[in-house]
Write a protein that holds these residues in place. Structure first.
Motif, PDB file in Angstrom:
ATOM      1  N   GLN A 133       0.828  -1.209   0.000  1.00  0.00           N
ATOM      2  CA  GLN A 133       0.000   0.000   0.000  1.00  0.00           C
ATOM      3  C   GLN A 133       0.864   1.262   0.000  1.00  0.00           C
ATOM      4  O   GLN A 133       0.575   2.222  -0.701  1.00  0.00           O
ATOM      5  N   ASP A 134       1.929   1.258   0.812  1.00  0.00           N
ATOM      6  CA  ASP A 134       2.784   2.442   0.921  1.00  0.00           C
ATOM      7  C   ASP A 134       3.549   2.727  -0.364  1.00  0.00           C
ATOM      8  O   ASP A 134       3.726   3.887  -0.742  1.00  0.00           O
ATOM      9  N   THR A 135       4.030   1.679  -1.007  1.00  0.00           N
ATOM     10  CA  THR A 135       4.919   1.885  -2.157  1.00  0.00           C
ATOM     11  C   THR A 135       4.263   1.642  -3.497  1.00  0.00           C
ATOM     12  O   THR A 135       4.747   2.134  -4.512  1.00  0.00           O
ATOM     13  N   GLY A 136       3.232   0.829  -3.529  1.00  0.00           N
ATOM     14  CA  GLY A 136       2.604   0.484  -4.805  1.00  0.00           C
ATOM     15  C   GLY A 136       3.378  -0.551  -5.588  1.00  0.00           C
ATOM     16  O   GLY A 136       3.108  -0.797  -6.758  1.00  0.00           O
ATOM     17  N   VAL A 137       4.356  -1.177  -4.955  1.00  0.00           N
ATOM     18  CA  VAL A 137       5.189  -2.194  -5.602  1.00  0.00           C
ATOM     19  C   VAL A 137       4.708  -3.562  -5.137  1.00  0.00           C
ATOM     20  O   VAL A 137       4.637  -3.827  -3.934  1.00  0.00           O
ATOM     21  N   PRO A 138       4.363  -4.471  -6.069  1.00  0.00           N
ATOM     22  CA  PRO A 138       3.831  -5.773  -5.653  1.00  0.00           C
ATOM     23  C   PRO A 138       4.851  -6.686  -4.981  1.00  0.00           C
ATOM     24  O   PRO A 138       4.501  -7.499  -4.145  1.00  0.00           O
ATOM     25  N   ASN A 139       6.124  -6.554  -5.313  1.00  0.00           N
ATOM     26  CA  ASN A 139       7.163  -7.403  -4.733  1.00  0.00           C
ATOM     27  C   ASN A 139       7.661  -6.761  -3.440  1.00  0.00           C
ATOM     28  O   ASN A 139       8.160  -5.638  -3.448  1.00  0.00           O
TER      29      ASN A 139
END
Length: 185
Positions: free
Chosen positions: A132-138
């Motif tokens: 949620q904070d970064t928007g990065v799935p990994n």
């Protein structure tokens, strides 16, 4: 078993450091520095820090060794022997710095302590809110690129700078040799 390997690597590190201090042959010294860095990278790997181990192996064992060897190849040999003298001020500075570093580690949690703040506070937050904070799935990429972005940028900068330094050393300009000209007037 892990403790035995740690002790073996630490003893080998001490032996390598003593060998570096005692050798007078610069090529052997450069190679032993590479070995020392490889041993440190192995210790980092045993401490479950593969990113730091990889950086140490790439920079310390790889690039730094190539830099030292390129520097040795680019310099002329000198018959002048270096003066060896004991410096009390250098010894005092080294011992003071060592004491300060050891004092600084007193507040650190024990290695692998499950109650350390990293394990009780940060890890849960990274896992629960990382995407949620970064928007990065990994999650690993989120931690390295976002939460530890400046640290990763620093590591990449060090590797890049070392690579550019090696390229500049290997691409040094040589004066053209003019054949057939006489220097007599």
């Amino acid at each position: 078993m892990a403790l035995t390997i740690d002790i073996f690597l630490l003893l080998f590190l001490i032996a390598t450091a003593i060998g570096i201090l005692r050798t007078r042959h610069l090529f052997a010294m450069a190679m032993m520095f590479g070995l020392y860095s490889l041993l440190v990278a192995s210790l980092f790997l045993l401490m479950d820090a593969p990113d730091v181990a990889f950086t140490e192996a790439a920079v310390g064992t790889g690039i730094a060794t190539v830099l030292m060897l390129a520097t040795l190849a680019a310099t002329r040999r000198s018959s002048e022997k270096p003066r060896q003298r004991f410096s009390p001020s250098a010894l005092i500075i080294t011992l003071s710095t060592t004491a300060l570093l050891f004092y600084g580690t007193l507040d650190l949690p024990n290695f692998g302590d499950p109650q350390a703040p990293l394990h009780t506070e940060m890890a849960g937050r990274f896992i629960e809110q990382g995407q949620q904070d970064t928007g990065v799935p990994n999650l690993v990429t989120a931690v390295l690129a976002s939460y530890r972005g400046f640290d990763t940028l620093g590591e990449v900068t060090v590797v890049f700078t070392a690579g550019v330094g090696v390229l500049l050393l290997l691409k040094r300009r040589r004066k053209p040799v003019v054949r057939g000209k006489s220097h007599a007037r």
